[in-house]
Structures are given as C-alpha cells and as structure tokens.
Design an enzyme around this catalytic site. Structure first.
Site, PDB file in Angstrom:
ATOM      1  N   PHE A 266     -17.066  18.872  -8.242  1.00  0.00           N
ATOM      2  CA  PHE A 266     -16.558  19.903  -9.106  1.00  0.00           C
ATOM      3  C   PHE A 266     -15.110  19.673  -9.395  1.00  0.00           C
ATOM      4  O   PHE A 266     -14.336  19.445  -8.501  1.00  0.00           O
ATOM      5  CB  PHE A 266     -16.752  21.220  -8.385  1.00  0.00           C
ATOM      6  CG  PHE A 266     -17.999  21.107  -7.604  1.00  0.00           C
ATOM      7  CD1 PHE A 266     -17.977  20.912  -6.257  1.00  0.00           C
ATOM      8  CD2 PHE A 266     -19.192  21.022  -8.261  1.00  0.00           C
ATOM      9  CE1 PHE A 266     -19.137  20.719  -5.568  1.00  0.00           C
ATOM     10  CE2 PHE A 266     -20.351  20.821  -7.562  1.00  0.00           C
ATOM     11  CZ  PHE A 266     -20.317  20.683  -6.221  1.00  0.00           C
TER      12      PHE A 266
ATOM     13  N   SER B 219     -24.706  12.076  -7.598  1.00  0.00           N
ATOM     14  CA  SER B 219     -23.800  12.722  -8.538  1.00  0.00           C
ATOM     15  C   SER B 219     -24.567  13.887  -9.164  1.00  0.00           C
ATOM     16  O   SER B 219     -25.643  13.680  -9.732  1.00  0.00           O
ATOM     17  CB  SER B 219     -23.354  11.726  -9.612  1.00  0.00           C
ATOM     18  OG  SER B 219     -22.236  12.223 -10.294  1.00  0.00           O
ATOM     19  N   GLU B 220     -24.014  15.087  -9.062  1.00  0.00           N
ATOM     20  CA  GLU B 220     -24.751  16.291  -9.471  1.00  0.00           C
ATOM     21  C   GLU B 220     -25.159  16.277 -10.946  1.00  0.00           C
ATOM     22  O   GLU B 220     -26.069  16.986 -11.345  1.00  0.00           O
ATOM     23  CB  GLU B 220     -23.899  17.530  -9.216  1.00  0.00           C
ATOM     24  CG  GLU B 220     -22.641  17.537 -10.086  1.00  0.00           C
ATOM     25  CD  GLU B 220     -21.773  18.767  -9.919  1.00  0.00           C
ATOM     26  OE1 GLU B 220     -22.053  19.563  -9.031  1.00  0.00           O
ATOM     27  OE2 GLU B 220     -20.823  18.900 -10.690  1.00  0.00           O
ATOM     28  N   ASN B 221     -24.464  15.473 -11.755  1.00  0.00           N
ATOM     29  CA  ASN B 221     -24.793  15.430 -13.172  1.00  0.00           C
ATOM     30  C   ASN B 221     -25.931  14.463 -13.473  1.00  0.00           C
ATOM     31  O   ASN B 221     -26.196  14.172 -14.638  1.00  0.00           O
ATOM     32  CB  ASN B 221     -23.555  15.089 -14.006  1.00  0.00           C
ATOM     33  CG  ASN B 221     -22.883  13.811 -13.561  1.00  0.00           C
ATOM     34  OD1 ASN B 221     -22.846  13.492 -12.374  1.00  0.00           O
ATOM     35  ND2 ASN B 221     -22.370  13.059 -14.505  1.00  0.00           N
TER      36      ASN B 221
END
Lengths: 242, 231
Positions: A3, A69-71
């Site tokens: 973030f 990677s959260e995306n």
C-alpha cells in the site's frame, strides 16, 4: 507489495529525529535483514511498501520464497533494466517490476481470495502504532492524512502470520508500541511479531510485548524506555545475529 | 457471433447521463481505460459516482475528471497519489467511500455474479465496520458487505475480438475483469482488436457476454507512476 501509504509512513520513519540516537541501533536495511531470518523455504509472502520491500534483498541463497503482489502477481522479480520496463507490470507500490520464472498473473479478486483464504504464509508490513494486544494502526491520521487503507485491512484480517517492521518511536519521540492505539485501527489482535531498530518482540495472545532480542549494543533499559505498552522481559535477552 | 465493435467512442460515452454510477478499471495508472476517460472529459457529463481502486494522479487518469469537477463521489481503496483529490475531499467538494481493497474487488465480483451480499473479515473492529452487520462464523467475526453494480463499466484490455472476448496483459488485469461483469453496459477498449476466431478460446480471460461495446483504442500513453530500474 501493499500500500502506497507506507511510502509516506516510511518517509516519516527515516526523517525523524531519533531521541535514542546511537550508532548501535539498526538502520532500515538491518531491520529488513533481521526479518529475512523469519522466512522459510516454500513460503508465499506479501511484503508491504518501505522496509518490508527491502526484505526481498535478504532472502537467503537457495531458499524458495514466492513474493505476492496484491495487484495480481505471484513471483515478483527484480526491478527491470531500462530496456525491459513494461508499463503493464507494476507492484503494489506502482513501481515497475519483472516476473520470475514460474510466475502467475491474476485479477484483484483472485489476489484477495489468496489473501483472505489464508494461502499466503507471511505478511510483512509497516505500522504507525501497534498495541500490546496486537491491534495495528497504519492507514489514517484524522485531519492530516486521508489516503486509504489499500489492501492492508484484508491482509491483517486474514494472515496467519503478520510481522510488523517499524521504528520503535515516532517523530515526536513517542513510543509506537502502546497499551492501546490512538489512531484509527487497521485490524485487531492480529500482529504476532515486531522488528524495530531496537528489538524483536513477540505480541503475546494474553497481551504484552515479549522481548525476544536486542539490536546489537542496545540495552534492555533503552528498549524499556521506548516502549509504552507492557514489556515482558524474561531472563537474559540475546542480541540479534545479523 | 454478435459484432460489438464501435468506432465512435464519443457516441457510446454519450449514453452516460449526469449522475451515473461508473466503474473504471486499473490499479494506479496501470490498465486504466485511457480512451474512455478522454471521451468522458470531452462529454462534460457530471455528478458521476466513480468506482475505481485509485483516483489517478493530478495530471492523468481519473485525476483529470476531478479537475473538471465531473466526479461527485469516489468509491476507492487508496487515493494517496492525488493532491487535488485530497483538497476536494478536505473542503467537502467530493464525497468519498474508502474500502479495503479486497472488499472493493469482492463487492464488484459479487455484483457481477448476482451475490447481493457476503461476509468478510476485513475491517472488523475498525471504522469501516461502523453501521455494518457483523456475524460470527466458525469462531471468527465477519462483516457483511453488499454487492456493487454500475450503470457503465469502462475497462481496458490488451486484446479483444469483435465478439467482446478479452485478454489482459501483466498486472494491467487487476480490477478490469470483475468490473466488466458488474456494469449494466460494459465498454471495453483494447490495444488490439481482432476478428472473431483469432483469439484462442483457451486464453480468454473475460467472455464476450459481459461486454456490450468494444473499441479499438488509440494513442495509449500508459504512463508509469514509479519508474524503478536496476542499473
């Protein structure tokens, strides 16, 4: 991997005037290096922005650790060379990245299914405050900073194993390891371990920060002075081995 | 196969009325529908509710629509890259609902999948939970969240065919596939539009059933927020 807000936090962390200024406390790479000792072969790991991202530089040789990677990527590789920059390949901090062999790409909903579904073994993130019962605050300073929580709330609500990488005290010299968080919470009762420039601490289920290790040259008294919450000291506290 | 190709994007965007609820794909500036955003700026449509993970930057993406004051409300998870956004928010010109990123993604997925509500652990015990129903399952507390649906979903894909099937590239996929399912009308813009039959059905990420209009995008800038390189 998470973030953007941590970028801001980290800037605060490392521009602050250290009230405990000594040469012995760890720098951010030292913190990252110590956290890397928590990695295990076969782990899937989500790294936050700032110090957590640096942990990637200290993954022991020969250890298989896959970075999420959260995306929408499992298998973050090093930053690209100038010629290999691809606008369609970024991490959660929007930095250009590469993929390692065996990577997988997916949507944001799949990414958070992995996170909420407890498939990620370890989450390492930054914090503004942690309380002695494991609450964490890292997304908002009322009236000052409104940036949003990004994926932090999903991560802390579900991760089995959360390590916080942060400075022990804030800009004003106040402890960030508190009895109770003052800032709006990101999650409750979730932090298991904290690594700061001074110490490694475990957050006990029954409450309290149990001192596990001291940074090289840092005394128990210095750690006590910098910790507002309940600090539990049992026996000799060893120095970190870096 | 039904041909969904449009050549006049402005005409398609002109269907969007003032006050409409829009979803816009992308994570940061990665995978955003650049052509659709330009058309929205040209159209001057206003009082929009925009559902998007981020709000662009000051000079690009949704940030441009904030400058022209076309956005009434933003539903997002992280808005930290945009000074104009913070200014409008702090002086009350803009409504904003901030959600955990996984909750945002799942609410959109649920909207497209016909699931009106679901329970998630994200946000329990935080201000995100205020006013929301909680329930315990298997010894843990969860928060009820509702689906999100939009009047229009504006998505960006790498390749698409004339039947509206889409393939995404890299991390530009992000929110685009779920948003494509959750729009009453979904407009997909693509870098490469091909005739039906050219894309391998095994490789389709989003089936054409979700896409009402497909457009061959032009002049992609693909701006990079944090160009980070190994020397």
């Amino acid at each position: 991997m998470l973030f953007l807000k941590y970028k801001v936090i980290i800037v605060l962390f490392f521009t602050e005037n250290q009230p405990f200024t000594t040469q012995k406390m760890l720098d951010k790479n030292g913190i990252a290096k110590r956290i890397a000792q928590e990695l295990k072969d076969g782990y899937y790991v989500n790294l936050g922005i700032g110090i957590p991202t640096l942990v990637a530089n200290y993954i022991p040789e020969g250890m298989n650790v896959v970075l999420q990677s959260e995306n929408g990527l499992l298998g973050i590789g090093p930053f690209p060379t100038d010629a290999d920059v691809d606008a369609d390949l970024v991490n959660a901090g929007k930095q250009t990245i590469t993929m390692v062999k065996g990577s997988a790409l997916f949507s944001s909903s799949d990414s958070f299914a992995m996170i909420r579904g407890e498939h990620v073994d370890l989450t390492i993130l930054g914090a503004m405050e942690v309380s002695e019962n494991g609450d964490i605050a890292n997304w908002k300073i009322p009236g000052k900073m409104v940036k949003g929580m990004g994926g932090a709330m999903d991560l802390v609500a579900s991760a089995k194993n959360i390590i916080v990488a942060m400075q022990h005290v804030n800009k004003a010299g106040e402890s960030k390891l508190l009895k109770k968080c003052d800032l709006p919470l990101t999650g409750i009762g979730c932090v298991k371990k904290i690594v700061t420039e001074l110490a490694v601490l475990e957050v006990l289920t029954e409450g309290g920060f149990k001192l596990l290790e001291r940074a090289p040259g840092v005394s128990v008294e210095e750690i006590q002075k910098a910790t507002e919450g309940k600090l539990i000291i049992e026996g000799e506290i060893p120095e970190m081995k870096l | 196969m039904i041909n969904k190709v449009i050549t006049d994007l402005d005409a398609a965007i002109a269907q969007i009325q003032d006050g409409a609820i829009l979803m816009l794909g992308g994570f940061g500036l990665c995978g955003i529908p650049e052509n659709c955003i330009s058309a929205l700026l040209r159209s001057g449509v206003k009082n929009l509710t925009c559902i998007s993970n981020n709000a662009g930057v000051d000079e690009f993406g949704i940030g441009l629509m904030l400058k022209t004051k076309q956005v009434k409300k933003m539903i997002a998870s992280y808005v930290g890259e945009n000074a104009e956004f913070e200014r409008q928010l702090l002086c009350g010109e803009l409504e904003v609902e901030l959600l955990p990123q996984g909750t945002l993604a799942e609410r959109i997925r649920a909207g497209g999948a016909g699931i009106p509500a679901f329970f998630t652990p994200a946000g329990v015990g935080t201000e995100v939970a205020i006013g929301k129903e909680t329930r315990d399952f298997y010894g843990k507390t969860y928060l009820m969240e509702y689906w999100l649906r939009a009047d229009f979903a504006l998505v960006k894909a790498w390749k698409g065919d004339t039947a509206g099937n889409l393939i995404f590239k890299g991390t530009a996929r992000n929110f685009n596939p779920m948003m494509a399912t959750a729009g009453k009308i979904t407009i997909a813009e693509v870098e490469e539009l091909v005739p039906v039959g050219e894309l391998d059905p095994n490789h389709i990420h989003t089936a054409g059933i979700y896409v009402q209009h497909i457009y061959q995008g032009k002049d992609y800038e693909k701006r990079i927020e944090q160009r980070t390189i190994t020397k």
